[in-house]
Write an enzyme that holds these catalytic residues in place. Structure first.
Site, PDB file in Angstrom:
ATOM      1  N   TYR A 194       2.639   0.533  -2.941  1.00 11.81           N
ATOM      2  CA  TYR A 194       1.671  -0.347  -2.285  1.00 11.81           C
ATOM      3  C   TYR A 194       0.300   0.314  -2.242  1.00 11.81           C
ATOM      4  CZ  TYR A 194       5.512  -3.307  -0.762  1.00 11.81           C
ATOM      5  OH  TYR A 194       6.591  -4.157  -0.729  1.00 11.81           O
ATOM      6  N   GLU A 195      -0.719  -0.544  -2.254  1.00  7.90           N
ATOM      7  CA  GLU A 195      -2.102  -0.064  -2.253  1.00  7.90           C
ATOM      8  C   GLU A 195      -2.440   0.790  -1.020  1.00  7.90           C
ATOM      9  OE1 GLU A 195      -5.272  -3.052  -1.860  1.00  7.90           O
ATOM     10  OE2 GLU A 195      -5.826  -2.465  -3.881  1.00  7.90           O
ATOM     11  N   SER A 196      -1.679   0.599   0.045  1.00  8.10           N
ATOM     12  CA  SER A 196      -1.935   1.367   1.263  1.00  8.10           C
ATOM     13  C   SER A 196      -1.530   2.819   1.114  1.00  8.10           C
ATOM     14  CB  SER A 196      -1.176   0.726   2.424  1.00  8.10           C
ATOM     15  OG  SER A 196       0.206   0.613   2.100  1.00  8.10           O
TER      16      SER A 196
END
Lengths: 305, 258
Positions: B55-57
């Site tokens: 995930y981009e997080s």
């Protein structure tokens, strides 16, 4: 230091203010205090310009925004920002648009006092056409095929002050973050001054029992502000959950400038500080955002015998 | 499983199932929230148990206890295999070339798979200001291939000329002399069917339609002269097993299953 004192001391009119926290640990309470103190003409630097930025724009604090994502996470739009950009209503907003890694590289360059930072993005994008800060250079070294290689670079960003929210710090300013660690450390090191807002202040011994968790050492911190629940409606891993309903509600509320301003009157101007804001939400409200325990296994740092 | 009328397959179910099948044999998948979450979770339960979702997080190898509501949902963090900082996620994982498939969405796409997520209209004074790139530029430039899921297939969204190219495919990058790691968009999964392109220099081509959709319908819904494969397949409808997993295990609360 209280939030009031920290903002009064470190956030001047016209300043460039870095506010970071990638979905997690967003420094909302700090943004609200900036609104209460009526700061003007700020340049806000923030990868994900979201609700707190929309609120600061609506309150008239912001004249320039530097960002790589201007949306209400996956919950919809930022009403005030869209009115400002689409119709200059009630005034235009200067906007510098990047991609996420472009912003990351700006902080990396800023933190290391480098003149620029290269990245393998932007080739073929229309962004360099609307953002003159995105420039191309020729690598001084031969590329993989032996020929010369061109690559985009971004300039450093050095905020006058960066404000981040974190789980805990000691009195000296040694700041510990876990969960999503985002870009907070780089944003702090890139800034001239840094304010760290924490859920709780802990004894030095607590910090020193787990030094790997200290992402921001005291030497980079100018002020520590204790402000429990100061990241709402975002979350603090292990302390309280994200207020997803608030994010969804904001898309509707901010679509109407009157409702947005009523919200600011009631919840920001109408509260003396974040403690009052949190109390106004009520314990029943906070109970819905409560989280259960999920402890990590302790690690053994060892000691010389 | 016989479907009663109330259980008729919805568009999001169809898109999730089709996207999940395309993930067979892939290992690292960069996914956003919504349809990509459904597709990757279903793929993990069916054709691709080996998948690691990034995930981009900064979360790698998430094992969420509940369906995540954002790319940064706390349930993605607890129990994850790793959580990386932004410089590590974008610099080492993406730019370092570790992602097999990236999922992207867009307001507009053109025949080469270039994407617009910035503005409808002029950038300076747009009719609609969209969220912008986020990490999409990096996902496109650095993933081996990119899947795009578009709920709506209209001439406005499938356009001959983007209002603004936020996220260029490698063809546009190469025109500037910059060589990205991957080949750009390889699959576009829409409410009407599947468009595909295999590599650099190729246009998107219609390769499959959903049951009941005609090739002409897709042509009319596309804002450019759409290339069509010699033989256009009909997408195999979701199986009872796929639907059961999606409805009972992946998204029982119907958070994304509209």
């Amino acid at each position: 230091m209280s939030m009031r004192e920290a903002v009064a001391a470190f956030v001047q009119d016209g300043a460039t203010v870095g506010l970071e926290g990638f979905t997690h640990l967003i420094p909302t309470a700090a943004g609200h205090e900036i609104i209460r103190q009526g700061r003007r003409d700020l340049t806000v630097v923030r990868m994900t310009a979201d609700i707190v930025v929309d609120q600061m724009i609506a309150a008239g604090c912001v004249s320039r925004l530097v960002s790589s994502f201007v949306g209400n996470s996956s919950a919809g739009s930022l009403g005030e920002l869209r009115r400002r950009v689409e119709r200059a209503d009630p005034a235009p907003l200067a906007f510098e648009e990047y991609s996420h890694y472009g912003m990351v590289c700006r902080y990396l360059a800023g933190a290391q006092r480098l003149p620029f930072y290269p990245l393998r993005s932007y080739g073929g994008s229309d962004l360099p056409g609307v953002n003159g800060a995105l420039r191309k250079v020729t690598s001084p070294y031969p590329g993989p095929d032996g020929g010369s290689e061109e690559i985009y670079v971004v300039p450093p960003v050095n905020p006058d002050v960066t404000i981040v929210h974190a789980q805990r710090a000691d009195r000296l300013g040694n700041t510990q973050i876990w969960g999503l660690t985002g870009i907070q450390a780089e944003a702090v090191y890139a800034a001239d001054r840094a304010i760290v807002v924490v859920e709780e202040l802990v004894d030095e011994r607590v910090v020193r029992s787990d030094p790997n968790r200290t992402l921001i050492p005291a030497h980079a911190v100018d002020a520590v502000v204790v402000c429990p629940r100061g990241a709402h409606p975002s979350f603090a891993q292990g302390y309280y959950d994200r207020d997803n309903a608030f994010y969804r509600a904001w898309s509707h509320m901010s679509a109407d400038p009157e409702r947005l301003r009523e919200w600011l009157d009631e919840w920001v101007y109408g509260t003396a500080d974040h403690a009052e804001y949190a109390a106004k939400l009520g314990e029943e409200y906070w109970a819905k955002l409560a989280v259960g325990e999920a402890l990590s296994e302790p690690v053994d740092y060892g000691r010389r015998l | 499983m016989t479907l009663t009328p109330s259980e008729a397959v919805t568009s999001s179910e169809l898109l999730s199932v089709v996207a999940s099948r395309e993930l067979a044999s892939r290992r690292t998948v960069f996914a956003g929230i919504g349809l990509p979450t459904l597709a990757t979770e279903l793929a993990r339960l069916t054709v691709a148990p080996q998948i690691e979702v990034v995930y981009e997080s900064g979360v790698c190898g998430a094992h969420p206890s509940h369906l995540p509501e954002t790319i940064a949902d706390a349930v993605l963090i607890s129990g994850a295999e790793a959580v990386l900082s932004m410089p590590a996620l974008f610099g080492y994982v993406l730019q370092g070339g570790h992602i097999d498939v990236g999922f992207l969405g867009a307001a507009q796409i053109d025949r080469w798979g270039n994407l617009n997520t910035s503005v409808i209209g002029d950038w300076e004074r747009p009719d609609v200001r969209l969220p912008g790139s986020g990490g999409a530029i990096e996902v496109m430039a650095n993933s081996r291939e990119v899947f795009v899921v578009m709920r709506r297939h209209t001439p406005r969204s499938f356009t001959a000329a983007l209002d603004f190219c936020t996220t260029p495919g490698p063809d546009r990058a190469l025109a500037e002399g910059i060589r990205p790691l991957g080949v750009g968009v390889t699959r576009v999964i829409t409410e009407l069917g599947i468009l595909a392109r295999e590599g650099i220099g190729e246009e998107l081509r219609l390769v499959a339609v959903h049951p009941g959709v005609t090739v002409d319908q897709v042509r009319e819904a596309t804002g450019w002269e759409l290339e069509v494969a010699d033989s256009v397949a009909t997408v195999e409808p979701p199986t009872a097993a796929e639907l059961r997993l999606l409805r009972k295990d992946v998204d029982p609360g119907r958070v994304y299953l509209r």
